[in-house]
Design an enzyme around this catalytic site. Sequence first.
Site, mmCIF file in Angstrom:
data_model
loop_
_atom_site.group_PDB
_atom_site.id
_atom_site.type_symbol
_atom_site.label_atom_id
_atom_site.label_comp_id
_atom_site.label_asym_id
_atom_site.label_seq_id
_atom_site.Cartn_x
_atom_site.Cartn_y
_atom_site.Cartn_z
ATOM 1 C CE1 TYR A 27 -65.630 -14.357 19.937
ATOM 2 C CE2 TYR A 27 -65.551 -12.255 18.941
ATOM 3 C CZ TYR A 27 -64.675 -13.422 19.558
ATOM 4 O OH TYR A 27 -63.629 -13.463 19.469
ATOM 5 C CG ASN A 38 -72.414 -8.645 20.216
ATOM 6 O OD1 ASN A 38 -71.779 -7.705 20.522
ATOM 7 N ND2 ASN A 38 -72.043 -9.954 19.930
ATOM 8 C CB SER A 64 -75.321 -12.659 17.321
ATOM 9 O OG SER A 64 -73.882 -13.798 16.914
ATOM 10 C CB SER A 86 -75.510 -11.502 12.630
ATOM 11 O OG SER A 86 -76.099 -10.685 13.500
ATOM 12 N N GLY A 87 -75.553 -14.246 14.274
ATOM 13 C CA GLY A 87 -76.418 -15.272 14.800
ATOM 14 C C GLY A 87 -77.806 -14.548 15.215
#
Lengths: 357, 357, 357, 357
Positions: free
Chosen positions: C130, C202, C237, C275-276
Amino acid sequence: MKRARLRELGISTGRLPTGRWNAITDVAGVKVGQASLIHDVPSVVRTGVTAIWPAGDDIWTENVYAGSHSFNGNGEMTGLMWIADQGLIGAPICITNTYSVGLVRDAICALAVRDNAPQAFHLPVAAETYDGWLSDSASFPVTTELALAAMDAAASGPVAEGNTGGGTGMNCHEFKGGTGTASRVVSVDGASYTVGALVQANYGERALFRVDGVPVGREITTAEVPTPRDLPPDTGSIIVVIATDAPLLPVQCQRLARRATTGLAWVGGIGGNNSGDIFLAFSTGNRVNPKTPVSTVRTVAAETMTPLFEAAAEATEEAILNAVCMAETMVGQFGRTSRALPLDRLQEVMRKYGRLA
Amino acid sequence: MKRARLRELGISTGRLPTGRWNAITDVAGVKVGQASLIHDVPSVVRTGVTAIWPAGDDIWTENVYAGSHSFNGNGEMTGLMWIADQGLIGAPICITNTYSVGLVRDAICALAVRDNAPQAFHLPVAAETYDGWLSDSASFPVTTELALAAMDAAASGPVAEGNTGGGTGMNCHEFKGGTGTASRVVSVDGASYTVGALVQANYGERALFRVDGVPVGREITTAEVPTPRDLPPDTGSIIVVIATDAPLLPVQCQRLARRATTGLAWVGGIGGNNSGDIFLAFSTGNRVNPKTPVSTVRTVAAETMTPLFEAAAEATEEAILNAVCMAETMVGQFGRTSRALPLDRLQEVMRKYGRLA
Amino acid sequence: MKRARLRELGISTGRLPTGRWNAITDVAGVKVGQASLIHDVPSVVRTGVTAIWPAGDDIWTENVYAGSHSFNGNGEMTGLMWIADQGLIGAPICITNTYSVGLVRDAICALAVRDNAPQAFHLPVAAETYDGWLSDSASFPVTTELALAAMDAAASGPVAEGNTGGGTGMNCHEFKGGTGTASRVVSVDGASYTVGALVQANYGERALFRVDGVPVGREITTAEVPTPRDLPPDTGSIIVVIATDAPLLPVQCQRLARRATTGLAWVGGIGGNNSGDIFLAFSTGNRVNPKTPVSTVRTVAAETMTPLFEAAAEATEEAILNAVCMAETMVGQFGRTSRALPLDRLQEVMRKYGRLA
Amino acid sequence: MKRARLRELGISTGRLPTGRWNAITDVAGVKVGQASLIHDVPSVVRTGVTAIWPAGDDIWTENVYAGSHSFNGNGEMTGLMWIADQGLIGAPICITNTYSVGLVRDAICALAVRDNAPQAFHLPVAAETYDGWLSDSASFPVTTELALAAMDAAASGPVAEGNTGGGTGMNCHEFKGGTGTASRVVSVDGASYTVGALVQANYGERALFRVDGVPVGREITTAEVPTPRDLPPDTGSIIVVIATDAPLLPVQCQRLARRATTGLAWVGGIGGNNSGDIFLAFSTGNRVNPKTPVSTVRTVAAETMTPLFEAAAEATEEAILNAVCMAETMVGQFGRTSRALPLDRLQEVMRKYGRLA
């Protein structure tokens, strides 16, 4: 009427041809051994162990690829985390009752010790279904010796079905259930592959039971062939082991295992909450020594999986039906009786629905 | 003969009662909207978008629990990693064609931006099946506007079936396929629960097609109703979305999603290699704002899952049959024709097998 | 002080040697292309696309094995269900921002159409993190053309790091983050294998940031290098793509992907809720045409995985650190500023803890 | 120097406060019991059983939610398929050696029979790590009685660490390993939650061993504290059990279990090929009778998971370090010696790296 396999009754399902014995042992190298325990004193016991050797005695050093699927996880199959990661089986596979699955699992380790296996495989596969309705399973009657006897009895050729091995005390669709097997042969791109299934069938509701789409369970009701009053519906489980000689990778075995769901559905199994519907598929098409620095293995094209899937579904379906057709009526603890599917009535119903001349 | 739903033909499957509309919208709060794109210039296009709102406009802040299952992963459904972890859906769900699933996924984000959604849910669910046989999908005809139109069109009540929305250009068991829906109602422990299914059906081989166990696909062969010569068998996929108002946790939704496999098997779907058979189940029985520090939710007893499983299998089965019964013959690109299942012949076959008076 | 990679600062982590460029492109055949979008009108945009070609232009017909792991599923990576089933990647892999991951996914399909790819692979991998804090991502600025440009720009050799491609607008441990890469070489049984990682970083909290075990984030606090007030902690993420030339099967790739977790932990990533953290590993050591009836492939011994695991963990760790060390301070929308890690201070802290002369 | 826990040495890791006993038993209701077997005739045995009761004696009817993660599947933990589906644990959890995990699993069934448990839970969790280097595990020394003794010994309060229970014969980072525990307390939205971990640590390479980021294993080399020549590196495994009183759903427990990976990484565990790194997390924050038609349960907000994740990672890290710090040097079969980490040297190294005054 003498118990018989489905095809001996003139009934068949599916469209693919069977292997020679219509058994998991049609996959070259696969052997099955069973040991049953049936006695009335000191406690009423109806249990046993079924053992499958995926690649004969070579299995310790020539592992085979495998994959699993849990359709409904109310059951136990040990060894699956390593199969998820590494995809290899390096020991015989055993099936028994719920209370003894641990002992039988350890017995596979004990076999490796006893036979001084060249490479001990510490994470064997043992699976279970519950036989505590007919059998005093809380007496923990299974012994290491019984498990070893089952593994030692392994042979190629026809497999004893019905009230045998781990399937001894099972019920299926509110009839007597047990051990069953079947196989299919498919031709793809000029190659011929065999897919075999062995089931320990202990699940299901009468009303859902179907044979080749015919609602047999709605015709042979519990009014006609009673379900023992206190047998909870769908109380059991089904273990399905699928073997093939098609050269598959572990992810392909996982996909194959999942197709047991389809065959199970065709007979009327919906994976009820109380059922441990756990499936294992292995391929003898590659033999791998996990110590070899770089192994060369083979894998079929993605699209070859489709006929293998159909074969797995058909073999599972017919293995269940063979278990039910071969199992004899059994009286267990507290006088409980699990009644066999009446084969003449099965033929009659199939005739009524236009499936038998 | 005019297209009709299965029950309008006097045929039914399963043993559970349906909901009012026999549709996924029987689950209170669930809305469905569709937008179709059918034109011949500049390119021949037969496609669309189907949108499902799990909980009306409240979905952005009142998320619902969900779970998924991939029976055969040759397909795409976005958003599943977060559903695996968190189990919540916070946006409408869309289904479209393979080449546009990304655009439609982003369009759900765009809807949240357009409508100033109180809580943007960044990981929406968009799924696909392939319509590139009838439709020039490589022209990428689906637009953000079409996706928004489908979502904006959502309504309760009956759902348009057959050649509608994302199902517009589908084939199923070598007949014309498309969008279908059905529902079931179960009573457990004094409570009544509804289970609905919506499918985008685009899979399957003719010979395996069955209706209530009757081998319809062996009776209405490709000699009688031709498969277009160059339609590869089992080239497609099936997306199944299951909704229920039973209060389920995410792991229970995962289990429910898996039962689409059973309903699919009953119609003759085996999860062929080229098929993306991906299933999503959600429960409106709990509405959860993921920002609430501690939410109170409800969960049914484990054994309540069994009737819900049967309902999910039955609803999936009938939703597929409704898609096939409602879909009209369609001519697409290159003059390719996907032929509708002839309903009079279906009735005839069902009569022959003793299932229709 | 000019931005520099970690090793250019005299700092290193781990014990394994790097490849020639200390980049994912050290794995022979792997190419990386990037396209960035940085403009202030009509809206402030800081975004882009990073593309990884696993096996050059051959990828359409010479697929490579792959596997994935979702450490924290608050993110999107498309294409994973087919990778779970089939284990093959047959197209370039792209990374971009959250709101555009769908468009970029479809753009990979569009590339196959544009280039008349010999075998279209319909289930491409596109992943996202993101960037909506620095960039007006709700303006949906990424276009199909930008994605194609990134894929067309692919080259071997050094990879631009920091504010590049999909990593343009990222933050990491409350410093400026972005794109980073690193590699390791291991020798096993006389063979030499390379493992490379590329990250889009990120994620993460300042206080948890570590370099070779040194608590740098506790030394260079937000008092010294401010976190913008309204940047939610751990809001992002991390996508990790791991490549190796070791011949692995899909299940082995899955295991390798999981080790990104270890490298991430070493830097201080705990997979926070927002977080992904999604990881993909592929092996160029086998090239497989999925249409070949029976392919012969190679697989390393189980124990060879251990050095590969360590290499994957080390490469991931250093790729994150390279992203942070190379990223320049960036001003984005609303005047928001994401500040670069001050490299002189990093050296100072490493000296204080005895890790730099 | 007398063995001591990490904090008794003046060393600590992480930033969160511990619970009262810095043990898994800080989670209210959790009890731990252990039974060890140490003898030299007839064979040299160094083994045992560790039992964890998640919710005291109520566990049979007041099940708790749970979830698991297999970081490296070279190990066994039974019962996980039902936990994946249903998310409930209804019996004590046991850990022992590889060859006895089956017996101990069945012993949990036997306990339910012996104690006439109001609801028998047939799918208990038993896990294992391998102690066959110090102990003659092929003599199968563990008995049902020993397992029952461990379960019967369960108590709240401090937990014996090091060479105790299932951890008796373990090695860790080429020092003596064993059983360890730790806990953390977090405050979120005004609520206070405890997270505890218990490990059976039997994995790892010396060179990778770290304490709070300090490379202790590179300082206290095998030249200084010898690894027995024939102990294969990374030959073991680690089982981690995480408990919390935060009210979690099963999917949330799965996420929590995965964070043991992070704590393990911080100590230097990379999930080597030969290691069974299998993690279980349970929440006592909901107690569920699976027979209740509709249960009401609580679930924390998604973002609350972040501090719980950090707590789980920290507790796992410190539990491993406590196991190593508390384990005494042990001589086993064939005169093999597993040497304890010298605590004075540990302090010295921590001082050298500026972490201890």
